[in-house]
Design a protein around this motif. Structure first.
Motif, PDB file in Angstrom:
ATOM      1  N   HIS A 282      -4.442   5.020  -6.443  1.00 54.56           N
ATOM      2  CA  HIS A 282      -3.320   5.100  -7.331  1.00 54.56           C
ATOM      3  C   HIS A 282      -2.042   5.828  -6.538  1.00 54.56           C
ATOM      4  O   HIS A 282      -1.068   5.898  -7.135  1.00 54.56           O
ATOM      5  CB  HIS A 282      -3.569   5.947  -8.837  1.00 54.56           C
ATOM      6  N   PHE A 283      -2.158   6.113  -5.385  1.00 57.52           N
ATOM      7  CA  PHE A 283      -1.118   6.940  -4.532  1.00 57.52           C
ATOM      8  C   PHE A 283      -1.063   6.017  -3.144  1.00 57.52           C
ATOM      9  O   PHE A 283      -1.843   5.270  -2.984  1.00 57.52           O
ATOM     10  CB  PHE A 283      -1.578   8.228  -4.220  1.00 57.52           C
ATOM     11  N   GLU A 284       0.110   6.334  -2.465  1.00 61.67           N
ATOM     12  CA  GLU A 284       0.262   5.570  -1.239  1.00 61.67           C
ATOM     13  C   GLU A 284      -0.621   6.464  -0.141  1.00 61.67           C
ATOM     14  O   GLU A 284      -0.029   7.073   0.777  1.00 61.67           O
ATOM     15  CB  GLU A 284       1.843   5.669  -0.950  1.00 61.67           C
ATOM     16  N   TRP A 285      -1.898   6.297  -0.426  1.00 64.16           N
ATOM     17  CA  TRP A 285      -2.761   7.301   0.525  1.00 64.16           C
ATOM     18  C   TRP A 285      -2.719   6.604   1.982  1.00 64.16           C
ATOM     19  O   TRP A 285      -2.953   5.357   1.990  1.00 64.16           O
ATOM     20  CB  TRP A 285      -4.015   7.337  -0.064  1.00 64.16           C
ATOM     21  N   PRO A 286      -2.330   7.383   3.078  1.00 57.62           N
ATOM     22  CA  PRO A 286      -2.602   6.621   4.387  1.00 57.62           C
ATOM     23  C   PRO A 286      -3.974   6.447   4.979  1.00 57.62           C
ATOM     24  O   PRO A 286      -4.492   7.226   5.815  1.00 57.62           O
ATOM     25  CB  PRO A 286      -1.636   7.745   5.355  1.00 57.62           C
ATOM     26  N   GLU A 287      -4.643   5.433   4.367  1.00 59.97           N
ATOM     27  CA  GLU A 287      -5.943   5.443   4.429  1.00 59.97           C
ATOM     28  C   GLU A 287      -6.487   5.313   5.977  1.00 59.97           C
ATOM     29  O   GLU A 287      -7.476   5.665   6.454  1.00 59.97           O
ATOM     30  CB  GLU A 287      -6.535   4.299   3.410  1.00 59.97           C
ATOM     31  N   LYS A 288      -5.690   4.257   6.513  1.00 53.37           N
ATOM     32  CA  LYS A 288      -6.003   4.121   7.788  1.00 53.37           C
ATOM     33  C   LYS A 288      -6.097   5.113   8.812  1.00 53.37           C
ATOM     34  O   LYS A 288      -6.954   5.318   9.739  1.00 53.37           O
ATOM     35  CB  LYS A 288      -5.195   2.770   8.626  1.00 53.37           C
ATOM     36  N   LYS A 289      -5.054   5.880   8.761  1.00 51.87           N
ATOM     37  CA  LYS A 289      -4.839   7.049   9.632  1.00 51.87           C
ATOM     38  C   LYS A 289      -6.038   8.114   9.311  1.00 51.87           C
ATOM     39  O   LYS A 289      -6.537   8.638   9.931  1.00 51.87           O
ATOM     40  CB  LYS A 289      -3.430   7.706   9.387  1.00 51.87           C
ATOM     41  N   ALA A 290      -6.231   8.363   7.828  1.00 53.80           N
ATOM     42  CA  ALA A 290      -7.280   9.161   7.553  1.00 53.80           C
ATOM     43  C   ALA A 290      -8.569   8.965   7.936  1.00 53.80           C
ATOM     44  O   ALA A 290      -9.411   9.628   8.604  1.00 53.80           O
ATOM     45  CB  ALA A 290      -7.344   9.448   6.047  1.00 53.80           C
TER      46      ALA A 290
END
Length: 298
Positions: free
Chosen positions: A92-100
Motif C-alpha cells: 500500500h506504500f511506495e516501498w523500495p522492494e528491489k533495493k530492500a
C-alpha cells in the motif's frame, strides 16, 4: 507474520453429525481471515509515518563495507516484524522492494560465506575418531566450500550491476575478496587431511588399505590445489611428508600398475605446479606459494 487458522479434523466425512462442526469451522475461518485483513488495514492506517520513515532509510542507504550492510538489514527486518503481514501492508506504500531485497540478498550471502569459512577454519581433527570417518568429514566440508564459491560466482553474475546501482559493496564477492579466505581455509583443511593420512599410513600394514589411503590423500591434495590455486608453506610440507611416505612404503612397490601410475601422475603434476608457482608471493590474506628448490632432485 500471517496468522494461521486451525481446523479440526472430523471423524467421518459427510456424516450429519459433523455438518454443524464443519459449518462452524468454515465460519471460524472466514472470521479469522476477516480479522487478518482488518489487522492489515489497521497497520496501513496507523503505521504510515513509521513505514515512510523506513522507506527513506532504505532509499538513502549507501555502504562501502559489507559488514555495515549486515546490521542494517537486521535492524530493518526487526522493525518490519512489527507489521502483521509485511508484504500485504507494504504494497500500500511506495516501498523500495528491489533495493530492500538486494540488501537482504547481499547480507545473507555474505553471512553464509562467513559462517562457512569459520566452520572450515575452526575444524579440528579428532585423532580418536576412526580415520575413515574423519576423512569423510573433511571431504564433506571441502565440498561445502566448493559449493559456496560456485553459488557466489552465480550470484555475482546477476547481482553486481544491481548492487552498484543500489550502492551495495561488491568487493567481498570478487576473487580478491572473501573468496581468498575461503580458499585459504580449504588449503588448511587439505593440510589436516594429508597429516591424518600420513599418520594412518604409519599404522596400516600395507596392501589395499594402504593403497587406498595414498590415493585418497593425493586425490584430495589435487582437488584442493586446483580449487585454491596453490598451497601455503605448511600444506606444502604436509604434501612432501605424504609423498615421502608413499615412496618409502614397501607395499607401494607391489601396487597394481594402474594405481601406481595414477598416484605418480598426480604427484608429478602437483610438484610441477609447485615449481611453476614457486616465485609467486601474494599480499597479506592471499596464498603464499612456495617450493623448496632441492626437492627437484628428490
Amino acid at each position: 507474520m500471517r496468522r494461521d487458522c486451525r481446523r479440526d479434523s472430523g471423524a467421518g466425512v459427510g456424516s450429519s453429525a459433523d455438518a454443524p462442526a464443519t459449518a462452524k469451522d468454515m465460519i471460524g475461518e472466514i472470521e479469522n481471515r476477516s480479522a487478518h485483513l482488518l489487522a492489515i488495514k489497521t497497520d496501513v492506517e496507523t503505521q504510515g509515518d513509521f513505514i515512510r520513515f523506513l522507506i527513506k532509510e532504505v532509499e538513502h542507504a549507501a555502504f562501502t563495507d559489507i559488514e555495515d550492510v549486515v546490521p542494517f538489514v537486521k535492524w530493518l527486518d526487526d522493525e518490519l516484524s512489527y507489521l502483521v503481514d509485511e508484504r500485504a501492508v507494504l504494497k500500500h506504500f511506495e516501498w523500495p522492494e528491489k533495493k530492500a531485497d538486494a540488501l537482504r540478498e547481499a547480507a545473507f550471502g555474505y553471512c553464509d560465506l562467513k559462517k562457512l569459512e569459520s566452520e572450515a577454519s575452526s575444524f579440528r581433527d579428532n585423532p580418536r575418531q576412526p580415520c575413515g570417518t574423519a576423512l569423510k568429514k573433511m571431504q564433506a566440508l571441502f565440498e561445502k566450500l566448493e559449493h559456496g564459491i560456485y553459488n557466489l560466482s552465480r550470484m555475482r553474475e546477476s547481482a553486481t550491476k544491481r548492487y552498484k546501482v543500489f550502492q551495495i559493496p561488491i568487493e567481498w564477492m570478487l576473487d580478491t575478496g572473501f573468496v581468498t579466505q575461503i580458499k585459504l581455509a580449504s588449503v588448511k583443511l587439505a593440510m589436516k587431511y594429508m597429516k591424518r593420512v600420513s599418520a594412518e599410513l604409519e599404522m596400516v600394514g600395507g596392501g589395499p588399505e594402504e593403497e587406498e589411503l595414498i590415493i585418497q590423500g593425493v586425490r584430495f591434495a589435487f582437488r584442493v590445489h586446483q580449487f585454491a590455486g596453490g598451497f601455503d608453506v605448511e600444506t606444502m610440507k604436509a604434501f612432501q611428508e605424504l609423498r615421502d611416505k608413499a615412496r618409502s612404503k614397501s607395499g607401494f612397490a607391489i601396487f597394481p600398475v594402474e594405481a601406481k601410475a595414477y598416484v605418480n601422475a598426480l604427484l608429478v603434476f602437483l610438484f610441477q605446479m609447485f615449481v611453476k608457482l614457486s616465485n609467486m608471493c601474494a599480499c597479506e590474506g592471499e596464498l603464499f606459494l612456495c617450493v623448496i628448490g632441492r626437492e627437484r632432485n628428490s
